[in-house]
Design a protein around this motif. Structure first.
Motif, PDB file in Angstrom:
ATOM      1  N   TYR A 104     -38.122 -19.233 -51.778  1.00  0.00           N
ATOM      2  CA  TYR A 104     -38.330 -18.152 -52.732  1.00  0.00           C
ATOM      3  C   TYR A 104     -38.695 -16.868 -51.998  1.00  0.00           C
ATOM      4  O   TYR A 104     -39.580 -16.880 -51.128  1.00  0.00           O
ATOM      5  N   CYS A 105     -38.028 -15.806 -52.318  1.00  0.00           N
ATOM      6  CA  CYS A 105     -38.371 -14.459 -51.856  1.00  0.00           C
ATOM      7  C   CYS A 105     -38.447 -14.371 -50.321  1.00  0.00           C
ATOM      8  O   CYS A 105     -39.324 -13.706 -49.777  1.00  0.00           O
ATOM      9  N   GLY A 106     -37.531 -15.075 -49.636  1.00  0.00           N
ATOM     10  CA  GLY A 106     -37.490 -15.029 -48.182  1.00  0.00           C
ATOM     11  C   GLY A 106     -38.415 -16.003 -47.478  1.00  0.00           C
ATOM     12  O   GLY A 106     -38.555 -15.953 -46.258  1.00  0.00           O
ATOM     13  N   TYR A 107     -39.038 -16.898 -48.226  1.00  0.00           N
ATOM     14  CA  TYR A 107     -39.983 -17.859 -47.644  1.00  0.00           C
ATOM     15  C   TYR A 107     -39.658 -19.271 -48.096  1.00  0.00           C
ATOM     16  O   TYR A 107     -39.127 -19.490 -49.185  1.00  0.00           O
ATOM     17  N   GLN A 108     -40.038 -20.213 -47.257  1.00  0.00           N
ATOM     18  CA  GLN A 108     -40.124 -21.599 -47.690  1.00  0.00           C
ATOM     19  C   GLN A 108     -41.550 -21.751 -48.188  1.00  0.00           C
ATOM     20  O   GLN A 108     -42.502 -21.627 -47.416  1.00  0.00           O
ATOM     21  N   VAL A 109     -41.692 -21.973 -49.471  1.00  0.00           N
ATOM     22  CA  VAL A 109     -43.004 -22.054 -50.113  1.00  0.00           C
ATOM     23  C   VAL A 109     -43.367 -23.525 -50.266  1.00  0.00           C
ATOM     24  O   VAL A 109     -42.582 -24.304 -50.804  1.00  0.00           O
ATOM     25  N   THR A 110     -44.555 -23.889 -49.788  1.00  0.00           N
ATOM     26  CA  THR A 110     -45.048 -25.248 -49.976  1.00  0.00           C
ATOM     27  C   THR A 110     -46.339 -25.175 -50.774  1.00  0.00           C
ATOM     28  O   THR A 110     -47.286 -24.500 -50.372  1.00  0.00           O
ATOM     29  N   VAL A 111     -46.340 -25.843 -51.912  1.00  0.00           N
ATOM     30  CA  VAL A 111     -47.534 -25.930 -52.752  1.00  0.00           C
ATOM     31  C   VAL A 111     -48.119 -27.313 -52.526  1.00  0.00           C
ATOM     32  O   VAL A 111     -47.440 -28.324 -52.687  1.00  0.00           O
ATOM     33  N   ASN A 112     -49.378 -27.334 -52.121  1.00  0.00           N
ATOM     34  CA  ASN A 112     -50.080 -28.585 -51.824  1.00  0.00           C
ATOM     35  C   ASN A 112     -50.886 -29.044 -53.036  1.00  0.00           C
ATOM     36  O   ASN A 112     -51.235 -28.244 -53.898  1.00  0.00           O
ATOM     37  N   SER A 113     -51.210 -30.322 -53.062  1.00  0.00           N
ATOM     38  CA  SER A 113     -51.947 -30.882 -54.192  1.00  0.00           C
ATOM     39  C   SER A 113     -53.332 -30.261 -54.370  1.00  0.00           C
ATOM     40  O   SER A 113     -53.884 -30.289 -55.461  1.00  0.00           O
ATOM     41  N   ASP A 114     -53.885 -29.648 -53.321  1.00  0.00           N
ATOM     42  CA  ASP A 114     -55.179 -28.970 -53.463  1.00  0.00           C
ATOM     43  C   ASP A 114     -55.010 -27.520 -53.924  1.00  0.00           C
ATOM     44  O   ASP A 114     -55.936 -26.736 -53.872  1.00  0.00           O
ATOM     45  N   ARG A 115     -53.804 -27.170 -54.378  1.00  0.00           N
ATOM     46  CA  ARG A 115     -53.455 -25.868 -54.952  1.00  0.00           C
ATOM     47  C   ARG A 115     -53.386 -24.759 -53.902  1.00  0.00           C
ATOM     48  O   ARG A 115     -53.383 -23.604 -54.229  1.00  0.00           O
ATOM     49  N   THR A 116     -53.307 -25.124 -52.624  1.00  0.00           N
ATOM     50  CA  THR A 116     -53.097 -24.115 -51.598  1.00  0.00           C
ATOM     51  C   THR A 116     -51.597 -23.882 -51.460  1.00  0.00           C
ATOM     52  O   THR A 116     -50.785 -24.749 -51.800  1.00  0.00           O
ATOM     53  N   VAL A 117     -51.258 -22.691 -50.973  1.00  0.00           N
ATOM     54  CA  VAL A 117     -49.859 -22.300 -50.834  1.00  0.00           C
ATOM     55  C   VAL A 117     -49.611 -21.936 -49.372  1.00  0.00           C
ATOM     56  O   VAL A 117     -50.345 -21.122 -48.802  1.00  0.00           O
ATOM     57  N   ASP A 118     -48.597 -22.533 -48.778  1.00  0.00           N
ATOM     58  CA  ASP A 118     -48.195 -22.216 -47.406  1.00  0.00           C
ATOM     59  C   ASP A 118     -46.845 -21.527 -47.455  1.00  0.00           C
ATOM     60  O   ASP A 118     -45.955 -21.950 -48.201  1.00  0.00           O
ATOM     61  N   LEU A 119     -46.698 -20.466 -46.657  1.00  0.00           N
ATOM     62  CA  LEU A 119     -45.447 -19.725 -46.577  1.00  0.00           C
ATOM     63  C   LEU A 119     -44.904 -19.776 -45.156  1.00  0.00           C
ATOM     64  O   LEU A 119     -45.627 -19.519 -44.210  1.00  0.00           O
ATOM     65  N   ASP A 120     -43.639 -20.104 -45.029  1.00  0.00           N
ATOM     66  CA  ASP A 120     -42.952 -20.049 -43.744  1.00  0.00           C
ATOM     67  C   ASP A 120     -41.729 -19.171 -43.939  1.00  0.00           C
ATOM     68  O   ASP A 120     -40.901 -19.452 -44.826  1.00  0.00           O
ATOM     69  N   PRO A 121     -41.606 -18.104 -43.139  1.00  0.00           N
ATOM     70  CA  PRO A 121     -40.431 -17.241 -43.283  1.00  0.00           C
ATOM     71  C   PRO A 121     -39.138 -18.010 -43.066  1.00  0.00           C
ATOM     72  O   PRO A 121     -39.049 -18.852 -42.166  1.00  0.00           O
ATOM     73  N   ILE A 122     -38.151 -17.742 -43.891  1.00  0.00           N
ATOM     74  CA  ILE A 122     -36.840 -18.372 -43.725  1.00  0.00           C
ATOM     75  C   ILE A 122     -36.108 -17.725 -42.567  1.00  0.00           C
ATOM     76  O   ILE A 122     -35.483 -18.387 -41.773  1.00  0.00           O
ATOM     77  N   ASN A 123     -36.266 -16.420 -42.420  1.00  0.00           N
ATOM     78  CA  ASN A 123     -35.646 -15.681 -41.328  1.00  0.00           C
ATOM     79  C   ASN A 123     -36.549 -15.810 -40.102  1.00  0.00           C
ATOM     80  O   ASN A 123     -37.691 -15.389 -40.127  1.00  0.00           O
ATOM     81  N   ALA A 124     -36.048 -16.363 -39.023  1.00  0.00           N
ATOM     82  CA  ALA A 124     -36.849 -16.613 -37.825  1.00  0.00           C
ATOM     83  C   ALA A 124     -37.380 -15.330 -37.201  1.00  0.00           C
ATOM     84  O   ALA A 124     -38.367 -15.371 -36.476  1.00  0.00           O
ATOM     85  N   ASP A 125     -36.765 -14.185 -37.477  1.00  0.00           N
ATOM     86  CA  ASP A 125     -37.237 -12.908 -36.912  1.00  0.00           C
ATOM     87  C   ASP A 125     -38.481 -12.394 -37.600  1.00  0.00           C
ATOM     88  O   ASP A 125     -39.177 -11.550 -37.074  1.00  0.00           O
ATOM     89  N   GLU A 126     -38.765 -12.890 -38.802  1.00  0.00           N
ATOM     90  CA  GLU A 126     -39.910 -12.418 -39.582  1.00  0.00           C
ATOM     91  C   GLU A 126     -41.163 -13.163 -39.138  1.00  0.00           C
ATOM     92  O   GLU A 126     -41.128 -14.352 -38.863  1.00  0.00           O
ATOM     93  N   SER A 127     -42.286 -12.470 -39.096  1.00  0.00           N
ATOM     94  CA  SER A 127     -43.515 -13.155 -38.694  1.00  0.00           C
ATOM     95  C   SER A 127     -44.490 -13.250 -39.834  1.00  0.00           C
ATOM     96  O   SER A 127     -44.364 -12.661 -40.828  1.00  0.00           O
TER      97      SER A 127
END
Length: 96
Positions: A73-96
Motif C-alpha cells: 500500500y502506498c509504496g510500502y509493504q505494510v505488516t500489521v501485527n497482532s499487537d496492533r503495531t504496524v511495520d513498513l518496508d519500502p517496496i522501492n529499494a532506493d527509498e529509505s
C-alpha cells in the motif's frame, strides 16, 4: 473513528479508545513519508479496513489473537501485527 466512548461501559473504554489499525497505518506512512495521508489512495482500494480492525480483536474469552497481515500500500509493504503495531518496508529499494 473509534475515539468516542460516551456510551461504552467503563470496563470497555480502554479498548474502544484505542485508535484503529487504519489510523495507525495512516500515522506510520505520514511519519515515514513526511507528507499528508491524503497523498495515498484510499486504503479500501487495497484491503477492507473494517475487517482489518476486527481481525485482531480478542476472542470472546478475552484471549489475544496471534499472527500478521501483510499487504502492499502506498509504496510500502505494510505488516500489521497482532499487537496492533504496524511495520513498513519500502517496496522501492532506493527509498529509505
Amino acid at each position: 473513528m473509534g475515539e468516542s466512548n460516551a456510551n461504552i461501559p467503563s470496563g470497555n473504554r480502554s479498548r474502544a479508545a484505542r485508535p484503529s489499525i487504519t489510523v495507525r497505518i495512516q500515522e506510520a506512512i505520514a511519519a515515514r513519508k513526511q507528507s499528508e495521508w491524503s497523498d495515498c489512495p484510499p486504503l479500501y482500494d487495497v484491503i477492507d479496513p473494517d475487517a482489518l480492525d476486527r481481525l485482531f480483536v480478542p476472542t470472546q474469552t478475552g484471549t489475544g489473537r496471534q499472527g500478521t497481515v501483510t499487504f502492499q500500500y502506498c509504496g510500502y509493504q505494510v505488516t500489521v501485527n497482532s499487537d496492533r503495531t504496524v511495520d513498513l518496508d519500502p517496496i522501492n529499494a532506493d527509498e529509505s
